[in-house]
Design a protein around this motif. Structure first.
Motif, PDB file in Angstrom:
ATOM      1  N   THR A   1      42.303   0.562  14.624  1.00 53.81           N
ATOM      2  CA  THR A   1      41.665  -0.696  14.265  1.00 53.81           C
ATOM      3  C   THR A   1      40.611  -0.388  13.213  1.00 53.81           C
ATOM      4  OG1 THR A   1      41.951  -1.453  16.539  1.00 53.81           O
ATOM      5  CG2 THR A   1      40.435  -2.705  15.156  1.00 53.81           C
ATOM      6  N   ALA A   2      40.724  -1.008  12.070  1.00 51.63           N
ATOM      7  CA  ALA A   2      39.768  -0.776  10.974  1.00 51.63           C
ATOM      8  C   ALA A   2      38.433  -1.446  11.290  1.00 51.63           C
ATOM      9  CB  ALA A   2      40.336  -1.324   9.671  1.00 51.63           C
ATOM     10  N   PRO A   3      37.351  -0.878  10.772  1.00 52.14           N
ATOM     11  CA  PRO A   3      36.042  -1.531  10.933  1.00 52.14           C
ATOM     12  C   PRO A   3      36.074  -2.912  10.267  1.00 52.14           C
ATOM     13  CG  PRO A   3      35.813   0.668   9.984  1.00 52.14           C
ATOM     14  CD  PRO A   3      37.265   0.354  10.005  1.00 52.14           C
ATOM     15  N   ASP A   4      35.284  -3.816  10.814  1.00 54.03           N
ATOM     16  CA  ASP A   4      35.262  -5.177  10.281  1.00 54.03           C
ATOM     17  C   ASP A   4      33.812  -5.657  10.262  1.00 54.03           C
ATOM     18  OD1 ASP A   4      35.926  -7.697   9.393  1.00 54.03           O
ATOM     19  OD2 ASP A   4      36.617  -8.392  11.352  1.00 54.03           O
ATOM     20  N   GLY A   5      33.276  -5.810   9.062  1.00 48.02           N
ATOM     21  CA  GLY A   5      31.885  -6.238   8.929  1.00 48.02           C
ATOM     22  C   GLY A   5      30.952  -5.178   9.513  1.00 48.02           C
ATOM     23  N   ASP A   6      30.117  -5.593  10.445  1.00 44.90           N
ATOM     24  CA  ASP A   6      29.192  -4.632  11.068  1.00 44.90           C
ATOM     25  C   ASP A   6      29.760  -4.041  12.354  1.00 44.90           C
ATOM     26  OD1 ASP A   6      29.057  -6.924  12.576  1.00 44.90           O
ATOM     27  OD2 ASP A   6      26.860  -6.940  12.730  1.00 44.90           O
ATOM     28  N   ARG A   7      31.012  -4.318  12.641  1.00 45.77           N
ATOM     29  CA  ARG A   7      31.660  -3.803  13.852  1.00 45.77           C
ATOM     30  C   ARG A   7      32.511  -2.577  13.517  1.00 45.77           C
ATOM     31  NH1 ARG A   7      35.674  -7.484  15.307  1.00 45.77           N
ATOM     32  NH2 ARG A   7      37.222  -5.871  15.150  1.00 45.77           N
ATOM     33  N   ASP A   8      32.311  -1.472  14.289  1.00 41.67           N
ATOM     34  CA  ASP A   8      33.120  -0.266  14.104  1.00 41.67           C
ATOM     35  C   ASP A   8      34.564  -0.520  14.501  1.00 41.67           C
ATOM     36  OD1 ASP A   8      30.949   1.192  13.242  1.00 41.67           O
ATOM     37  OD2 ASP A   8      30.664   2.278  15.136  1.00 41.67           O
ATOM     38  N   GLY A   9      35.440   0.239  13.909  1.00 46.66           N
ATOM     39  CA  GLY A   9      36.831   0.252  14.311  1.00 46.66           C
ATOM     40  C   GLY A   9      37.043   1.376  15.310  1.00 46.66           C
TER      41      GLY A   9
ATOM     42  N   VAL B   1      38.138   7.441  19.487  1.00 42.77           N
ATOM     43  CA  VAL B   1      37.085   7.795  18.546  1.00 42.77           C
ATOM     44  C   VAL B   1      36.718   6.551  17.735  1.00 42.77           C
ATOM     45  CG1 VAL B   1      38.696   8.601  16.761  1.00 42.77           C
ATOM     46  CG2 VAL B   1      36.354   9.447  16.772  1.00 42.77           C
ATOM     47  N   ALA B   2      35.421   6.338  17.588  1.00 47.07           N
ATOM     48  CA  ALA B   2      34.950   5.210  16.781  1.00 47.07           C
ATOM     49  C   ALA B   2      35.183   5.526  15.306  1.00 47.07           C
ATOM     50  CB  ALA B   2      33.465   4.967  17.033  1.00 47.07           C
ATOM     51  N   VAL B   3      35.482   4.494  14.534  1.00 47.76           N
ATOM     52  CA  VAL B   3      35.680   4.626  13.094  1.00 47.76           C
ATOM     53  C   VAL B   3      34.656   3.715  12.421  1.00 47.76           C
ATOM     54  CG1 VAL B   3      37.275   4.348  11.172  1.00 47.76           C
ATOM     55  CG2 VAL B   3      38.134   5.084  13.402  1.00 47.76           C
ATOM     56  N   THR B   4      33.671   4.322  11.784  1.00 46.33           N
ATOM     57  CA  THR B   4      32.645   3.536  11.085  1.00 46.33           C
ATOM     58  C   THR B   4      33.171   3.108   9.724  1.00 46.33           C
ATOM     59  OG1 THR B   4      31.647   5.445   9.997  1.00 46.33           O
ATOM     60  CG2 THR B   4      30.828   4.898  12.223  1.00 46.33           C
ATOM     61  N   ALA B   5      32.463   2.209   9.096  1.00 47.41           N
ATOM     62  CA  ALA B   5      32.833   1.767   7.747  1.00 47.41           C
ATOM     63  C   ALA B   5      32.805   2.946   6.779  1.00 47.41           C
ATOM     64  CB  ALA B   5      31.900   0.652   7.280  1.00 47.41           C
ATOM     65  N   ALA B   6      31.817   3.842   6.949  1.00 45.12           N
ATOM     66  CA  ALA B   6      31.732   5.030   6.088  1.00 45.12           C
ATOM     67  C   ALA B   6      32.921   5.953   6.318  1.00 45.12           C
ATOM     68  CB  ALA B   6      30.422   5.770   6.342  1.00 45.12           C
ATOM     69  N   ASP B   7      33.317   6.142   7.591  1.00 40.72           N
ATOM     70  CA  ASP B   7      34.503   6.963   7.907  1.00 40.72           C
ATOM     71  C   ASP B   7      35.736   6.384   7.241  1.00 40.72           C
ATOM     72  OD1 ASP B   7      32.998   8.608   9.632  1.00 40.72           O
ATOM     73  OD2 ASP B   7      33.526   7.409  11.403  1.00 40.72           O
ATOM     74  N   ALA B   8      35.912   5.082   7.369  1.00 38.32           N
ATOM     75  CA  ALA B   8      37.094   4.419   6.807  1.00 38.32           C
ATOM     76  C   ALA B   8      37.127   4.534   5.290  1.00 38.32           C
ATOM     77  CB  ALA B   8      37.123   2.952   7.235  1.00 38.32           C
ATOM     78  N   ALA B   9      35.954   4.431   4.661  1.00 41.35           N
ATOM     79  CA  ALA B   9      35.896   4.518   3.192  1.00 41.35           C
ATOM     80  C   ALA B   9      36.286   5.914   2.703  1.00 41.35           C
ATOM     81  CB  ALA B   9      34.498   4.156   2.705  1.00 41.35           C
TER      82      ALA B   9
END
Length: 151
Positions: free
Chosen positions: A43-51, A111-119
């Motif tokens: 699940t990709a991060p969405d806004g301020d919510r981690d994926g 494992v949590a996926v932050t917006a920075a991780d996804a980028a």
């Protein structure tokens, strides 16, 4: 044929079959762990919510499941050319395993996926490698247990 000869023949046959059965049971105890029902959900991060990446598998070993290690890797990484080894998996993160049967454990890795991780993560197809270790020390490595897409 005398009654004694028949009795000896039957006794010998029972002993031979019993020995073969004992060998089969001993051999079955030496089998490496089995992995089934491996699934990944990204699940990709969405806004301020981690994926998140959530991976589950069923591990079965007659001597018990000691641990399961998980590594997600992009399909275009060096592992695509040089297949993963158990040594590569030594530092992989552990899954949490809960008993789900006599010799089976349901293992989950999250494992949590932050917006920075996804980028920073490569887009496209990813694989999940799994190393399962049984109580007797035997192992099973599946370098492509399942896959998911990072969009």
């Amino acid at each position: 044929m005398s009654r004694r000869t028949v009795l000896l023949s039957v006794t010998a046959a029972v002993a031979a079959l019993g020995g073969a059965g004992a060998f089969a049971l001993a051999y079955a105890g030496e089998q490496p762990p089995m992995l089934e029902e491996s699934k990944a959900r990204y699940t990709a991060p969405d806004g301020d919510r981690d994926g998140a990446l959530v991976f589950t598998t069923e591990a079965t070993a007659s001597s018990g499941v000691k641990d399961v290690r998980v590594l997600a890797w992009p399909a275009d990484s060096p592992f695509a050319d040089k297949e993963l080894t158990a040594k590569d998996m030594a530092t992989a993160e552990p899954a949490v395993c809960e008993p789900s049967g006599e010799d089976t454990a349901r293992c989950t890795y999250t494992v949590a996926v932050t917006a920075a991780d996804a980028a920073e993560s490569p887009r496209g197809l990813w694989h999940v490698a799994v190393l399962a270790r049984a109580g007797d020390g035997s192992t099973t490595l599946n370098p492509k247990a399942t896959r998911f897409n990072v969009g």
